[in-house]
Motif scaffolding. Structure first.
Motif, PDB file in Angstrom:
ATOM      1  N   ALA A   1       3.402  -7.574  19.235  1.00 56.15           N
ATOM      2  CA  ALA A   1       2.070  -7.574  19.709  1.00 56.15           C
ATOM      3  C   ALA A   1       1.105  -6.984  19.045  1.00 56.15           C
ATOM      4  CB  ALA A   1       2.176  -6.958  21.253  1.00 56.15           C
ATOM      5  N   ASN A   2       1.322  -5.640  18.514  1.00 53.70           N
ATOM      6  CA  ASN A   2       0.155  -5.104  17.992  1.00 53.70           C
ATOM      7  C   ASN A   2       0.388  -4.881  16.362  1.00 53.70           C
ATOM      8  OD1 ASN A   2       2.500  -3.056  17.386  1.00 53.70           O
ATOM      9  ND2 ASN A   2       1.627  -1.718  19.235  1.00 53.70           N
ATOM     10  N   ILE A   3       1.244  -5.585  15.750  1.00 54.19           N
ATOM     11  CA  ILE A   3       1.664  -5.454  14.265  1.00 54.19           C
ATOM     12  C   ILE A   3       0.416  -5.593  13.527  1.00 54.19           C
ATOM     13  CG2 ILE A   3       2.437  -7.597  13.961  1.00 54.19           C
ATOM     14  CD1 ILE A   3       4.088  -4.419  12.577  1.00 54.19           C
ATOM     15  N   ALA A   4      -0.672  -6.413  13.928  1.00 54.34           N
ATOM     16  CA  ALA A   4      -1.627  -7.006  13.205  1.00 54.34           C
ATOM     17  C   ALA A   4      -2.586  -5.619  12.850  1.00 54.34           C
ATOM     18  CB  ALA A   4      -2.467  -8.124  13.444  1.00 54.34           C
ATOM     19  N   GLN A   5      -3.005  -5.051  14.138  1.00 57.53           N
ATOM     20  CA  GLN A   5      -3.598  -3.868  14.064  1.00 57.53           C
ATOM     21  C   GLN A   5      -3.037  -2.729  13.227  1.00 57.53           C
ATOM     22  OE1 GLN A   5      -3.743  -2.912  18.141  1.00 57.53           O
ATOM     23  NE2 GLN A   5      -5.956  -2.898  18.356  1.00 57.53           N
ATOM     24  N   VAL A   6      -1.843  -2.457  13.507  1.00 62.91           N
ATOM     25  CA  VAL A   6      -1.208  -1.637  12.857  1.00 62.91           C
ATOM     26  C   VAL A   6      -1.339  -1.848  11.128  1.00 62.91           C
ATOM     27  CG1 VAL A   6       1.032  -0.321  12.457  1.00 62.91           C
ATOM     28  CG2 VAL A   6       0.361  -0.931  14.726  1.00 62.91           C
ATOM     29  N   LEU A   7      -1.065  -2.735  10.998  1.00 63.69           N
ATOM     30  CA  LEU A   7      -0.872  -3.345   9.387  1.00 63.69           C
ATOM     31  C   LEU A   7      -2.375  -2.949   8.948  1.00 63.69           C
ATOM     32  CD1 LEU A   7       1.475  -6.238   8.650  1.00 63.69           C
ATOM     33  CD2 LEU A   7       1.566  -3.895   7.954  1.00 63.69           C
ATOM     34  N   ALA A   8      -3.394  -3.573   9.491  1.00 65.38           N
ATOM     35  CA  ALA A   8      -4.844  -3.139   9.144  1.00 65.38           C
ATOM     36  C   ALA A   8      -5.139  -1.695   8.703  1.00 65.38           C
ATOM     37  CB  ALA A   8      -5.711  -4.051   9.968  1.00 65.38           C
ATOM     38  N   GLU A   9      -4.484  -0.963   9.772  1.00 66.64           N
ATOM     39  CA  GLU A   9      -4.838   0.527   9.701  1.00 66.64           C
ATOM     40  C   GLU A   9      -4.171   0.939   8.719  1.00 66.64           C
ATOM     41  OE1 GLU A   9      -7.743   1.077  11.798  1.00 66.64           O
ATOM     42  OE2 GLU A   9      -6.579   3.272  11.507  1.00 66.64           O
ATOM     43  N   LEU A  10      -2.794   0.573   8.420  1.00 66.94           N
ATOM     44  CA  LEU A  10      -1.958   1.194   7.387  1.00 66.94           C
ATOM     45  C   LEU A  10      -2.647   0.982   6.169  1.00 66.94           C
ATOM     46  CD1 LEU A  10       1.584   0.685   8.785  1.00 66.94           C
ATOM     47  CD2 LEU A  10       0.523   2.815   8.554  1.00 66.94           C
ATOM     48  N   LYS A  11      -3.293  -0.149   5.978  1.00 64.89           N
ATOM     49  CA  LYS A  11      -3.595  -0.599   4.560  1.00 64.89           C
ATOM     50  C   LYS A  11      -4.894   0.038   4.425  1.00 64.89           C
ATOM     51  CE  LYS A  11      -5.147  -4.821   2.159  1.00 64.89           C
ATOM     52  NZ  LYS A  11      -5.548  -6.242   2.407  1.00 64.89           N
ATOM     53  N   GLU A  12      -5.774   0.534   5.387  1.00 61.06           N
ATOM     54  CA  GLU A  12      -6.930   1.516   5.354  1.00 61.06           C
ATOM     55  C   GLU A  12      -6.353   2.797   4.921  1.00 61.06           C
ATOM     56  OE1 GLU A  12     -10.674   1.494   5.234  1.00 61.06           O
ATOM     57  OE2 GLU A  12     -10.043   0.021   6.477  1.00 61.06           O
ATOM     58  N   TYR A  13      -5.514   3.334   5.209  1.00 62.98           N
ATOM     59  CA  TYR A  13      -4.972   4.575   5.131  1.00 62.98           C
ATOM     60  C   TYR A  13      -4.637   4.645   3.537  1.00 62.98           C
ATOM     61  CZ  TYR A  13      -4.483   5.004  10.072  1.00 62.98           C
ATOM     62  OH  TYR A  13      -4.712   5.041  11.336  1.00 62.98           O
ATOM     63  N   ALA A  14      -3.978   3.618   3.030  1.00 64.48           N
ATOM     64  CA  ALA A  14      -3.459   3.437   1.568  1.00 64.48           C
ATOM     65  C   ALA A  14      -4.481   3.732   0.643  1.00 64.48           C
ATOM     66  CB  ALA A  14      -2.744   2.202   1.500  1.00 64.48           C
ATOM     67  N   THR A  15      -5.631   3.752   1.103  1.00 64.51           N
ATOM     68  CA  THR A  15      -6.879   4.034   0.137  1.00 64.51           C
ATOM     69  C   THR A  15      -7.607   5.356   0.267  1.00 64.51           C
ATOM     70  OG1 THR A  15      -8.466   2.967   1.723  1.00 64.51           O
ATOM     71  CG2 THR A  15      -7.437   1.581   0.277  1.00 64.51           C
ATOM     72  N   GLU A  16      -7.040   6.367   1.215  1.00 70.69           N
ATOM     73  CA  GLU A  16      -7.242   7.559   1.303  1.00 70.69           C
ATOM     74  C   GLU A  16      -7.236   8.496   0.130  1.00 70.69           C
ATOM     75  OE1 GLU A  16      -7.810   9.802   4.336  1.00 70.69           O
ATOM     76  OE2 GLU A  16      -7.755   8.457   6.141  1.00 70.69           O
ATOM     77  N   VAL A  17      -7.876   9.601   0.408  1.00 72.15           N
ATOM     78  CA  VAL A  17      -7.612  10.568  -0.879  1.00 72.15           C
ATOM     79  C   VAL A  17      -6.236  11.381  -1.131  1.00 72.15           C
ATOM     80  CG1 VAL A  17      -8.848  12.397  -1.961  1.00 72.15           C
ATOM     81  CG2 VAL A  17      -9.983  10.990  -0.213  1.00 72.15           C
TER      82      VAL A  17
END
Lengths: 946, 418
Positions: free
Chosen positions: A349-365
């Motif tokens: 149910a929530n995997i799309a949201q989670v993936l979008a977030e994780l992808k965002e985190y992958a560009t952190e410092v």
């Protein structure tokens, strides 16, 4: 004017000056001087020399001065026990004061003076204060009992303070109740079995009443105490839950979490179809979410606990995914925990949201965080099958960023995805191959090589790719070398024509040019396999692999249950049972969730239902006394019946014993002794059955072992000669002698059955009683032919360690029942503990170092082994044969120090330090976390090394 | 229970130690220093540190590490809560909680710590009880004390200590009886590049300042209590009445306190007061980049947005910024790499804009990470959740108190991704 003036010093010498001021006649000057003394104390300066002068100021009616002197006393009384007695009179007097504040202060301070001599003077005042009319004094006195217990437990019991304390649970004042509970809980911790907190419905009711009225801290004590109660039925459980639920709205997060613990535990008893069960589930979510808006330190502890709760009852927080989204200014420890929980909550149910977030985190410092985020994407793919495709494409996007560590991490997780969904995503391999050159971390290189080997038939230039790795073969880490070896063999089996040269090259690199035994062994095995039977090789190397499991990182259910009972404690922060790390071996009781009422639910945890939570699960805790005795006997005659040969007498004495042991082992090393021969002969049986099929392979393996022996590989473990276990006269003519051996990782019991009766014996069977390490026959006793009179038959019985566990006395005792057509016979024997040392007992050096530091001193034992003339290398080689692995060696002042690790079949690690001077090795055994094992281990070591 | 406490400043100096049981050598802090070094940033020090014989539980407040030592199994939250309470007490007593004030008042600090914990068990942590036991320092009092020789330690048992309402002392008297309530809401939100809300929630608190004589019994009711489904109350609030009637009924502590906190979760729609249009990009070549940020009002419920500040954490390679702000001032700190644009009041007719170029370290590759924007703002006279106090009633006392309610909305962790 501030207190900082108290820190200034003059040249004359501080102590000298203070002394003069303390003895001044002026009250004000005195007080100032005491303040200066206290100021020095706060920064850790030693002002104990002023003890008599400060104590002289104690007799005063100025409360502030009195308090200051008390502060000083508490810190230094221990260093000046004789002087501390001077203070007693004032205390006793103050305990009679009209002002309850002074009475309480006196009894409180007295308890803090940790001097044995003072305690006897403390008893009478304390008894009075426990019954004082003022509740403030009573509640202070309750805590004082705990203090006194810490100093002198016996005294507290003798004086009957514990009973008085128990009475205070029924006190009319809720604060007194809370403090009594706190004191009792603390005392109970050092007396795990003392049933101090005798909880019954009446006391529970009192506690619940006090819960509503006492301070926040008192509520924590009471809730923690409630959590250890076991309600009689689901109705009582529900009524407690109802009365605890309001605590979820408390402002103090510790109160909230303790309430959550009580509810999580008691909920287990409620039938799931009850309306109230659903209501309760709904009520648990908001407070947990609120904890996440608190300070980061609180968040961290809350998150560690939520991690447990989510594993136990995912339904509570399944709609709250968003609160675990990471904010960029969260501290790193909070970020990593949130990430973990996000994955646990991930669903279709929530995997799309989670993936979008994780992808965002992958560009952190933060690199650590980015890596974990990338890894998390892979875990999502494995957990939520429907999302695998999206995860893979997200990972590919990330690979396109070309950020080095992101690419490497992505490749590692893609390997796992391939293992979960074989033959589904191989289209991405081309992209992966483009990044081959940028991989510099062993894990990523190994993963890439694995992928190339696994899909060699679909990658046109697989041979070139692998060949490029081969150039720097010797500079690679072991992980990569092993992977490369396997990958090239796979490639060869798939495309034999073009890659013959490559495989030759890697095999010779692995077997001839490498010092690493693992690599060499694997090389030889492949070599033999390929040269003798390529078909078999194909079956072995390219066999279908089991899919990796969905959630390899889930906490094992029984541990999870125990941890749920410890929500809010340190155990829940470390996700380890309290017994694993609480200081000392205070015998922490294992807690279990209560069984659920109602029929359908009991299947959830059947064994919990039977044993009940009050009964501690079987654990290996011997009484210390006996083992100590054993230890002392060690040098003379170990009770571990390692008496050589057929002589049934146990009283052979030390000389014979050492002689016998020495002979057989030294002989074994050379290769001529019969016991060693047996060891080698049996070895092929230990190889995987899949290899055993072709006879040619068997021969090859024999070869292999010869070879191994030639280059000085460690030989098998020490096997004691057989001893008589069952006398013929006691068993209607059946005589059994035997010994134990460990061969190729399999524990075997070697038995000689002799028929000394007049008639034929048939129908043999064997059974073990429950024992300390769960030894059990892995198969039936194979006596195929009937045993005729005067015939002896030798059988080897493979043993497993998965049987039921029960602590034995001594630890290594084994009770055996043997049946034949005549009767059932019982005997007991003792097995050497070295039998249980497993092959993978070699600890990583770093881990070893860290663990070594962590071992409490109490877990250490030391003993000497006499009359042995071995140098350290020979000794270490021999010990390795018995799976005692040398991790490091150093030489200090002519002594060789060997650091060794051993792992037992039940996962206990034993670490040892061995000092070798000529003829006098000195052993320090350090046992990790389980002190009782060490004595037993030490008994066994003498025969192994001699 | 809590064994010892060490206070350590940011430079790693241990400047105060207090032991409640036997003395533990300060060398135990070496494990803390090790962790501190590993964490680089003080904020990243793990709260629970394991050593061979002890556990160190620490918090970081006002540039001070409060490191407590425990030896047995103690709920870590209990310890952390207590440490926060210690920090708050110092704040309350000395106006600020800093190394210098603690050193200046070291004796009072010591007396306080002794009063707060006995044998590791919390004893008195309520501010008003502590203040009766140990009076806070004031210039006047210290002068009087010096002259008269009287002390700042209370001689009698605090009245609230044992009553069922330990938070209130008896015999309070005021000439002006007044009760003020501040409803403060903070919006925590994450907006993505396109301005869509990824996550938003409201953290609300009701701070009270109650100066009423005697034993007043207050009841506070809301126009729309249904908004509140996740609340935490001060111990004085009667939970049963909240459960049944959704009113807050309590005998208040004297002075300032936090009556309740609440949390309006991500599932309800949270109004976002401003929008941010931003474009921060770096060029592949030329070691430069562009920045363009515009802020505009979104759901402000007709109120004015004030105190608007945009903070951007730039990548390490950004050396300087050459920008032009249509409103307010901007400042780029090349050491911390933080760009702060202080806008002030938001004018809906003329939207503030910040635009210009960024110069990067020459030769450095294009930064990999995306900078993140933080928004700070304030809206007076508005609780963004829509929460409204209906009325405040007082029972138990005869006089007529003066009552007041104030609302304010602020940005909490309000983050815009780029």
């Amino acid at each position: 004017m501030t207190d900082s003036k108290y820190f200034t010093t003059t040249k004359k010498g501080e102590i000298f000056e203070l002394k003069a001021e303390l003895n001044s006649d002026k009250k004000e000057k005195k007080k100032e001087a005491v303040k200066k003394v206290i100021a020095s104390m706060t920064v850790g300066k030693d002002v104990s020399a002023l003890f008599p002068d400060v104590v002289n100021c104690m007799q005063t009616d100025n409360l502030e001065l009195k308090k200051l002197v008390y502060l000083y006393l508490m810190n230094y009384a221990k260093s000046q026990p004789d002087m501390a007695i001077m203070a007693v009179n004032t205390f006793v007097k103050d305990c009679e004061d009209l002002n309850p504040l002074i009475r309480a202060l006196a009894v409180r301070t007295m308890g803090c003076i940790r001097v044995d001599k003072i305690t006897e003077y403390l008893c009478e005042p304390l008894r009075k204060c426990l019954k004082d009319e003022d509740p403030y004094v009573r509640k202070t006195a309750a805590v004082c009992v705990a203090k006194l217990h810490d100093i002198n437990a016996q005294l507290v019991e003798d004086q009957g303070f514990l009973d008085t304390l128990k009475d205070l649970i029924s006190d009319s004042n809720p604060m007194v109740v809370a403090n009594a509970v706190a004191a009792l809980s603390e005392i109970a911790e050092s007396h795990p079995n003392s049933n101090l907190l005798d909880l019954n419905p009446q006391t529970i009711n009192k506690l619940l009443t006090a819960l509503n009225e006492c301070t926040e801290w008192g509520q924590i004590f009471i809730l923690d105490c409630l959590a250890s109660y076991l309600p009689r039925d689901d109705r009582e459980s529900q009524s407690i839950c109802e009365r605890v639920t309001p605590r979820l709205s408390h402002a103090n997060s510790a109160v909230v979490l303790s309430a959550v613990k009580v509810l999580m535990k008691f909920m287990e008893m409620l039938p799931k179809d009850l309306d109230y069960y659903g209501t309760l589930l709904k009520k648990l979510a908001p407070p947990l979410v609120t904890l996440l808006s608190a300070e980061p330190e609180l968040q961290y502890v809350a998150l560690r606990n939520i991690n447990l709760i989510v594993q136990k009852r995912p339904e509570i927080l399944k709609h709250e995914m968003k609160v675990f989204f990471v904010k960029y200014n969260d501290p790193i420890y909070v970020k990593l925990e949130k990430l973990d929980i996000m994955i646990r909550l991930a669903s279709q149910a929530n995997i799309a949201q989670v993936l979008a977030e994780l992808k965002e985190y992958a560009t952190e410092v933060d690199v650590d965080f980015v890596r974990k985020a990338v890894r998390a994407i892979g875990r999502c793919a494995i957990k939520v099958e429907q999302s695998a495709e999206r995860c893979v494409s997200t990972l590919l996007d990330l690979i396109q960023t070309k950020v080095n560590y992101v690419v490497q991490e992505a490749i590692v997780v893609i390997k796992d995805i391939f293992r979960k969904y074989p033959n589904k995503y191989e289209s991405v391999i081309a992209t992966l191959c483009e990044n081959l050159d940028s991989l510099d971390e062993p894990e990523a290189r190994a993963a890439m090589i694995w992928i190339v080997g696994e899909y060699a038939e679909r990658i046109d230039n697989a041979d070139e790719l692998l060949e490029s790795f081969l150039e720097g073969f010797h500079d690679e880490s072991t992980q990569v070398q092993l992977q490369l070896l396997t990958a090239i063999v796979k490639l060869f089996l798939k495309k034999p024509t073009e890659t013959q040269e490559l495989v030759q090259q890697v095999l010779s690199l692995a077997t001839q040019d490498s010092d690493n035994p693992d690599l060499r062994d694997r090389g030889y095995i492949y070599w033999r396999l390929l040269s003798t039977d390529p078909v078999a090789a194909k079956e072995v190397v390219l066999a279908e692999k089991p899919l990796i499991s969905e959630e390899t990182d889930l906490i094992e259910p029984t541990l999870l249950e125990e941890l749920i009972c410890h929500i809010g404690t340190l155990a829940s922060v470390y996700h380890k049972p309290p017994s694993a790390f609480v200081e000392g071996s205070r015998g922490v009781q294992h807690k279990r969730l209560p069984p659920r009422a109602g029929s359908g639910e009991s299947t959830e945890s059947p064994d919990v239902g039977q044993s009940g939570p009050s009964e501690a699960p079987p654990a290996v805790i011997p009484s210390q006394g006996d083992l100590l005795g054993d230890l002392l006997n060690l040098d003379l005659a170990p009770p571990t019946a390692t008496v050589p040969s057929v002589q049934p007498s146990m009283q052979m004495g030390a000389m014979d014993l050492l002689g016998g042991g020495l002979d057989s082992l030294l002989g074994g090393d050379i290769g001529g002794s019969p016991s060693m021969g047996a060891g080698l002969g049996a070895a092929p049986a230990a190889m995987p059955a899949s290899l055993g099929g072709a006879p040619a392979v068997g021969g090859g393996l024999g070869d292999l072992f010869d070879l191994g022996g030639g280059v000085g590989m460690p030989t098998g473990s020490y096997v004691a000669p057989k001893t008589v276990w069952l006398l013929a006269m006691k068993a209607k003519g059946l005589e059994i002698s035997g010994t134990f051996a460990r061969r190729g990782g399999i524990i075997q019991m070697d038995l000689s059955l002799t028929n000394k009766a007049m008639s034929v014996m048939t129908d043999f069977a064997i059974q073990f009683n429950r024992n300390s390490f769960g030894l059990a026959p892995a198969g039936p006793l194979q006596v195929l032919t009937p045993l005729s009179p005067n015939q002896t038959i030798d059988v080897s019985l493979p043993l497993s360690t998965s049987g039921p566990v029960m602590k034995m006395e001594p630890l290594n005792n084994l009770q055996v029942a043997v049946k034949n057509n005549i009767d059932v016979f019982y005997f007991s024997c003792q097995y050497p503990l070295s039998l249980l040392f497993v092959e993978d007992g070699k600890m990583d050096r770093q881990v070893f170092l860290a663990t070594w530091k962590d071992i409490p001193n109490d877990n250490e034992a030391q003993f000497q082994i006499k009359d042995i003339h071995l140098n350290s290398d020979v000794a270490s080689n021999k010990l390795q044969g018995s799976n005692i692995f040398t991790i490091a060696k150093r030489t200090v002042e002519g002594q060789d120090m060997l650091y060794q690790s051993v792992k037992l079949t039940n996962g206990i690690w034993v670490l040892a330090e061995m000092r070798i001077q000529t003829g006098n090795p000195n052993y320090t055994w350090m046992c990790w976390r389980r002190p009782h094992v060490r004595e037993c281990v030490s008994q066994n070591d003498s025969p192994v090394i001699s | 229970m809590i064994h010892s406490l060490f206070l350590i400043n940011n430079a790693g100096d241990l400047f105060l130690e207090k032991h409640w049981k036997s003395v533990i050598s300060r060398s135990v802090c070496d494990y803390f220093f090790e962790a501190r070094e590993k964490a680089v940033e003080p904020d990243n020090v793990p709260p629970v540190i394991r050593t061979p014989h002890h556990y160190l539980i620490n918090i970081y407040r006002e540039k001070i590490f409060f490191v407590s030592v425990i030896q047995t199994e103690v709920p870590p939250l209990f310890v952390i809560e207590f440490l926060h309470r210690v920090a708050e007490t110092f704040q309350d007593y000395f106006g600020e909680c800093s190394e210098s004030t603690i050193k200046d008042n070291v004796v009072i600090v010591y007396e306080l710590l002794e009063e707060m914990l006995d044998n590791g068990f919390p004893l008195a942590t309520e501010s008003n009880i502590l203040k009766e036991l140990i009076r806070p320092p004031t210039i006047l009092r210290s002068m009087v004390n010096t002259i008269t020789g009287s002390s700042n330690v209370g001689e009698t048992l605090p009245t609230g200590q044992l009553s069922t309402i330990p938070w209130r002392r008896a015999g309070v008297k005021y000439t002006n009886n007044e009760a003020y309530f501040d409803v403060v809401e903070e919006i925590d939100a994450i907006l993505d590049k396109s301005g869509t809300t990824v996550f938003a929630e409201i953290q609300g608190v009701i701070d009270a300042c109650v100066k009423l004589s005697g034993m007043p019994d207050l009841t506070l009711s809301f126009m729309n209590p249904r908004l509140l489904d996740d609340v935490s109350f001060h111990p004085c609030v009667r939970y049963k009445r909240w459960e049944s009637e959704r009113v807050i009924s309590f005998v208040p502590p004297d002075g300032n306190f936090q009556l309740m906190s609440y949390h309006i979760s991500a599932q309800n729609l949270v109004a976002i007061p401003v929008y941010v249009k931003q474009n921060i990009s770096f060029f592949e070549t030329g070691s430069s980049g562009r920045l363009d940020i515009t802020v505009g009002p979104k759901q402000t419920m007709g109120k004015t947005v004030e105190g608007l500040v945009v903070t951007v954490h730039m990548p390490k390679v950004v050396l300087s910024a050459n920008l032009n702000a249509t409103q307010g001032t901007y400042n780029y700190d090349p050491v911390t790499k933080i760009l702060v644009w202080d806008i002030g009041k938001l004018n809906p007719q003329k939207l503030p804009n910040l635009k210009g170029s960024l110069s990067l370290q020459s030769g450095a590759p294009k930064p990999e990470e995306n900078p993140s924007l933080n928004i700070d703002l304030k809206i007076q006279q508005l609780a963004i959740s829509g929460l409204k106090v209906n009325r405040l009633d007082m029972y138990g006392e005869k006089y007529k108190p003066f009552k007041g309610v104030k609302y304010v909305t602020k940005a909490g962790k309000f983050q815009v991704r780029t």
